[in-house]
Design a protein around this motif. Structure first.
Motif, short mmCIF file in Angstrom:
data_model
loop_
_atom_site.label_atom_id
_atom_site.label_comp_id
_atom_site.label_asym_id
_atom_site.label_seq_id
_atom_site.Cartn_x
_atom_site.Cartn_y
_atom_site.Cartn_z
N THR A 1 -23.02 -21.46 -21.49
CA THR A 1 -23.18 -19.97 -20.88
C THR A 1 -24.74 -19.97 -20.35
O THR A 1 -25.00 -19.48 -19.32
N ASN B 1 -26.52 -19.48 -16.83
CA ASN B 1 -27.22 -18.22 -16.38
C ASN B 1 -28.59 -18.67 -15.93
O ASN B 1 -29.13 -18.06 -14.76
N GLU C 1 -28.26 -19.99 -12.32
CA GLU C 1 -28.26 -18.94 -11.46
C GLU C 1 -29.48 -18.22 -11.24
O GLU C 1 -29.93 -17.84 -9.89
N ARG C 2 -30.29 -18.02 -12.24
CA ARG C 2 -31.47 -17.39 -12.00
C ARG C 2 -32.66 -18.25 -11.01
O ARG C 2 -33.30 -17.75 -10.53
#
Length: 289
Positions: free
Chosen positions: A255, A259, A262-263
């Motif tokens: 996870t 993330n 995505e950042r």
């Protein structure tokens, strides 16, 4: 008893030695001159294309250069102009680049707020920069000038007067040209009023609207780069998923990795959008009629 014929002796060509020495000295002299000279890329390109056309049997056309090769590029023909552009580029810390291409000299200005959001209205900062660059490239050449406008991937607002990003980018290019031919022309006429009265500067000659061509690039250039970015991120996501399935990382690590990806995607997307806050000015080799 018959007379013996006298044998014919060819005259000695002693002058050939002197002639050969003279030709050698002349050749050495011209090689010396050539070695001290600077080859002009523009002229060299004209020679190459001129030789290529008859050897290949192809007639001159815009696809092989055509009229665009009739004029030398701005950078090689006017070093003072190039040096002044480089000085301005240094002030703006890498936001301005000057490139020499087959069709002419391209001035790329990016990562600046040239226009108000979702609008073709020039900002004060944009007018200041365009005024400085425009006075240089417009008043020192009579070449055709293409202005390229851009838009990013975000759709235009529902209440916008522009139907699409293509319309918006075209309007932005037209706004730059209108600034050149209207506001900048008036400003330069006042600044050079003495030259205008003395006949040394004719604003109508340099700021002739027929020299300028607005070109809207729409949002397709940035969309191509976004697609490449998305594919890159997707590959990394698949690699993380394979590591998770193989038990190499835990669910929490999986996870966290997603993330982080995505950042990174959002950061690079914003960087691309800043890059495509952009205006390109192409000074073509083709001289305006």
């Amino acid at each position: 008893m018959p007379r013996k014929k006298k044998s014919y002796e060819a005259p000695k060509a002693s002058w050939l030695t002197t002639y050969g020495d003279m030709v050698t000295l002349l050749l050495t002299f011209f090689v010396l001159l050539f070695s001290m000279s600077t080859i002009s890329p523009g002229k060299f390109q004209q020679i190459v294309v001129g030789l290529r056309s008859p050897l290949t049997g192809l007639p001159p056309s815009v696809l092989t250069g055509g009229k665009s090769l009739a004029e030398e590029p701005l950078i090689t023909s006017k070093r003072g102009v190039y040096e002044e552009l480089m000085r301005i580029a240094e002030e703006y810390k890498g936001k301005i680049t000057v490139q020499e291409k087959d069709e002419g000299t391209v001035i790329i200005m990016q990562d600046m707020a040239f226009f108000e959001p979702a609008s073709a209205k020039l900002t004060v900062e944009a007018k200041e920069l365009l005024g400085r660059i425009g006075a240089i490239v417009i008043e020192h050449t009579m070449n055709v000038i293409n202005v390229y406008g851009y838009a990013d991937d975000r759709p235009v607002p529902a209440d916008s007067i522009y139907v699409s990003n293509w319309h918006l980018s075209s309007a932005r290019a037209a706004s730059v040209i209108q600034f050149f031919t209207d506001e900048l022309k008036r400003r330069r006429s006042i600044e050079r009023l003495a030259d205008v009265r003395a006949g040394r500067f004719d604003p109508d000659y340099f700021y002739d609207p027929q020299r300028f061509y607005p070109i809207g690039m729409g949002d397709w250039p940035i969309r191509k780069e976004i697609e490449a970015l998305q594919k890159e991120i997707e590959i990394e996501r698949n690699l993380v998923l394979e590591r998770f399935k193989a038990g190499e990382i835990s669910a929490s690590q999986y996870t966290a990795s997603l993330n982080e990806l995505e950042r990174r995607y959002e950061a690079r997307l914003n960087q691309l959008r800043n890059v495509y806050r952009r205006i390109d000015i192409l000074i073509k080799r083709e001289r305006a009629k």
